[in-house]
Design a protein around this motif. Structure first.
Motif, short mmCIF file in Angstrom:
data_model
loop_
_atom_site.label_atom_id
_atom_site.label_comp_id
_atom_site.label_asym_id
_atom_site.label_seq_id
_atom_site.Cartn_x
_atom_site.Cartn_y
_atom_site.Cartn_z
N GLY A 80 60.42 34.14 47.23
CA GLY A 80 60.32 35.14 46.46
C GLY A 80 59.87 34.95 45.05
N GLY A 81 60.47 35.61 44.09
CA GLY A 81 60.21 35.41 42.77
C GLY A 81 61.24 35.88 41.86
N THR A 82 60.88 35.60 40.32
CA THR A 82 61.61 36.02 39.41
C THR A 82 60.69 36.73 38.30
OG1 THR A 82 63.27 34.32 39.59
CG2 THR A 82 63.18 35.32 37.58
N ILE A 83 60.98 37.78 37.79
CA ILE A 83 60.18 38.50 36.87
C ILE A 83 60.50 38.36 35.54
CG2 ILE A 83 59.41 40.67 36.14
CD1 ILE A 83 59.56 41.67 39.12
N LEU A 84 59.87 37.86 34.46
CA LEU A 84 60.14 37.60 33.27
C LEU A 84 59.75 38.64 32.51
CD1 LEU A 84 59.48 33.74 33.28
CD2 LEU A 84 61.73 34.86 33.55
N LYS A 85 60.53 39.80 32.45
CA LYS A 85 59.97 41.04 31.67
C LYS A 85 59.46 40.87 30.29
CE LYS A 85 62.22 45.12 32.73
NZ LYS A 85 62.86 46.28 32.68
N ASP A 86 60.04 39.93 29.37
CA ASP A 86 59.72 39.95 27.95
C ASP A 86 58.59 39.25 27.72
OD1 ASP A 86 61.74 41.34 27.18
OD2 ASP A 86 63.15 39.50 26.58
N GLN A 91 58.06 31.30 44.25
CA GLN A 91 58.19 29.97 44.92
C GLN A 91 57.95 30.48 46.32
OE1 GLN A 91 61.56 26.39 45.62
NE2 GLN A 91 62.38 28.05 44.51
N PRO A 92 56.36 30.31 46.59
CA PRO A 92 56.29 30.63 47.98
C PRO A 92 56.88 29.99 49.20
CG PRO A 92 54.41 30.60 46.63
CD PRO A 92 55.59 29.97 45.81
N THR A 93 56.99 28.57 48.87
CA THR A 93 57.69 27.54 49.83
C THR A 93 58.38 26.68 48.97
OG1 THR A 93 55.63 26.19 49.62
CG2 THR A 93 55.79 27.49 51.52
N ALA A 94 59.39 26.01 49.51
CA ALA A 94 60.38 25.27 48.76
C ALA A 94 59.80 24.24 48.04
CB ALA A 94 61.32 24.50 49.72
N GLY A 95 59.90 24.23 46.55
CA GLY A 95 59.09 22.99 45.64
C GLY A 95 57.86 23.57 45.30
N SER A 96 57.27 24.56 45.76
CA SER A 96 55.88 24.83 45.28
C SER A 96 56.00 26.22 44.36
CB SER A 96 55.12 25.46 46.56
OG SER A 96 53.94 25.84 46.12
N ALA A 138 60.41 40.54 50.20
CA ALA A 138 59.57 40.64 51.43
C ALA A 138 58.38 40.13 51.24
CB ALA A 138 59.49 42.00 51.98
N GLY A 139 58.07 38.76 50.43
CA GLY A 139 56.79 38.15 50.23
C GLY A 139 55.94 38.66 49.07
N THR A 140 56.18 39.79 48.69
CA THR A 140 55.41 40.49 47.68
C THR A 140 55.88 40.73 46.44
OG1 THR A 140 56.11 42.92 48.60
CG2 THR A 140 53.90 41.67 49.54
N ILE A 141 55.02 40.92 45.50
CA ILE A 141 55.26 41.30 44.07
C ILE A 141 54.96 42.77 44.11
CG2 ILE A 141 54.77 40.94 41.52
CD1 ILE A 141 53.77 38.12 42.62
N ASP A 142 55.74 43.59 43.75
CA ASP A 142 55.72 45.11 43.62
C ASP A 142 55.61 45.76 42.31
OD1 ASP A 142 55.89 44.25 46.49
OD2 ASP A 142 58.09 45.12 46.48
N CYS A 143 54.71 46.75 42.36
CA CYS A 143 54.49 47.54 41.35
C CYS A 143 55.01 48.79 41.53
CB CYS A 143 52.84 47.90 40.87
SG CYS A 143 52.65 48.86 39.33
N PRO A 144 55.82 49.46 40.49
CA PRO A 144 56.40 50.67 40.80
C PRO A 144 55.62 51.94 40.54
CG PRO A 144 57.02 49.84 38.52
CD PRO A 144 56.25 49.03 39.20
N CYS A 145 54.33 51.90 39.99
CA CYS A 145 53.61 52.99 39.40
C CYS A 145 52.79 53.61 40.64
CB CYS A 145 52.66 52.66 38.44
SG CYS A 145 53.37 52.18 36.90
N GLN A 155 50.49 39.42 46.80
CA GLN A 155 51.29 38.11 47.53
C GLN A 155 52.05 37.25 46.72
OE1 GLN A 155 51.38 37.79 51.03
NE2 GLN A 155 50.31 39.53 51.28
N VAL A 156 53.16 36.78 46.85
CA VAL A 156 53.68 35.65 46.14
C VAL A 156 53.12 34.54 46.12
CG1 VAL A 156 56.02 36.94 46.26
CG2 VAL A 156 55.42 34.71 47.92
N ALA A 157 52.33 34.13 47.20
CA ALA A 157 51.77 32.79 47.31
C ALA A 157 50.35 32.38 46.36
CB ALA A 157 51.24 32.50 48.84
N ASP A 158 49.91 33.48 46.13
CA ASP A 158 48.53 33.60 45.47
C ASP A 158 48.32 34.83 44.51
OD1 ASP A 158 47.87 35.40 47.36
OD2 ASP A 158 46.26 34.05 48.25
N GLY A 159 49.10 35.96 44.70
CA GLY A 159 48.70 36.97 43.62
C GLY A 159 47.76 37.82 44.07
N ALA A 160 47.18 37.69 45.57
CA ALA A 160 46.31 38.51 46.22
C ALA A 160 46.81 39.87 46.43
CB ALA A 160 45.74 37.73 47.34
N VAL A 161 45.94 40.79 46.32
CA VAL A 161 46.41 42.16 46.99
C VAL A 161 46.76 42.11 48.38
CG1 VAL A 161 45.73 44.69 46.88
CG2 VAL A 161 44.81 43.16 45.21
#
Length: 163
Positions: A81-87, A94-99, A119-126, A132-138
Motif C-alpha cells: 500500500g502507501g501513505t499520502i502526505l497531503k501537505d 511500499q509495493p513489496t517489503a523493504g521497497s 488494493a494495490g492502487t493510488i486512487d483519485c476521487p475526482c 499502480q503502487v509499484a510504479d505509478g503507472a495508470v
C-alpha cells in the motif's frame, strides 16, 4: 510636417506593429483558453523541489552527513500500500517489503489530489483514475500518464526523505 505633429501621429509602421502584437497576444490567449487535451501537466511545487526519477532504484541508503528532512518513517507505510502526505502533495508506497517508491499525489488527468491507497492502487476521487503502487503507472483511466516519480532515500533508522 512639424516635429510636434510627428510625435502625436505615430507612423503607419508603428501602428501596424502595435496592432500585430496585440492580435498575436489575443490569439495566443484564445488558443490557451480553448486548449486541446483533457489532461493537465502536474503543477510544479515550490519549496521541496525534487527531480522526478526516470530510471534506477527509487530508494537508497542515505549518504553519511546528509541532513534531509524526513517525510515519514518506513514503518508508517504499509506493505502493498502507501501513505499520502497531503501537505507535501506526495504519496509514498511500499509495493513489496523493504521497497519504497514516492510519487506526486497530483493526478495527471485534471490535477486533483489522490485521496487513498488500497488494493494495490493510488486512487483519485475526482474522475476515478487509479495508479499502480509499484510504479505509478495508470491502472484505470481517464488519466493516460503515470504519476511523476520523486527520488527518495531511506535512512538506516527508517526515515524516508526526498533525495
Amino acid at each position: 510636417m512639424t516635429e510636434q505633429s510627428r510625435t502625436n501621429n505615430p507612423t503607419p509602421t508603428a501602428r501596424r506593429t502595435v496592432l500585430a502584437v496585440s492580435a498575436a497576444a489575443l490569439a495566443g490567449g484564445a488558443l490557451t483558453a480553448c486548449g486541446g487535451g483533457d489532461e493537465k501537466e502536474p503543477k510544479q511545487e515550490s519549496g521541496n523541489a525534487a527531480t522526478p526519477q526516470t530510471s534506477g532504484p527509487a530508494a537508497s541508503e542515505s549518504a553519511p552527513g546528509t541532513a534531509a528532512k524526513a517525510l515519514l518513517k518506513s514503518s508508517e507505510v504499509p506493505v502493498g500500500g502507501g501513505t499520502i502526505l497531503k501537505d507535501e502533495k506526495l504519496v509514498v508506497t511500499q509495493p513489496t517489503a523493504g521497497s519504497f517508491r514516492c510519487f506526486t499525489a497530483v493526478c495527471t488527468h485534471q490535477g486533483c489530489l489522490v485521496n487513498k491507497v488500497e488494493a494495490g492502487t493510488i486512487d483519485c476521487p475526482c474522475h476515478g483514475s487509479k495508479f499502480q503502487v509499484a510504479d505509478g503507472a495508470v491502472a484505470h483511466g481517464p488519466a493516460t500518464r503515470p504519476l511523476a516519480e520523486k527520488k527518495i532515500t531511506v535512512a538506516p533508522d527508517g526515515a524516508i526523505s526526498l533525495a
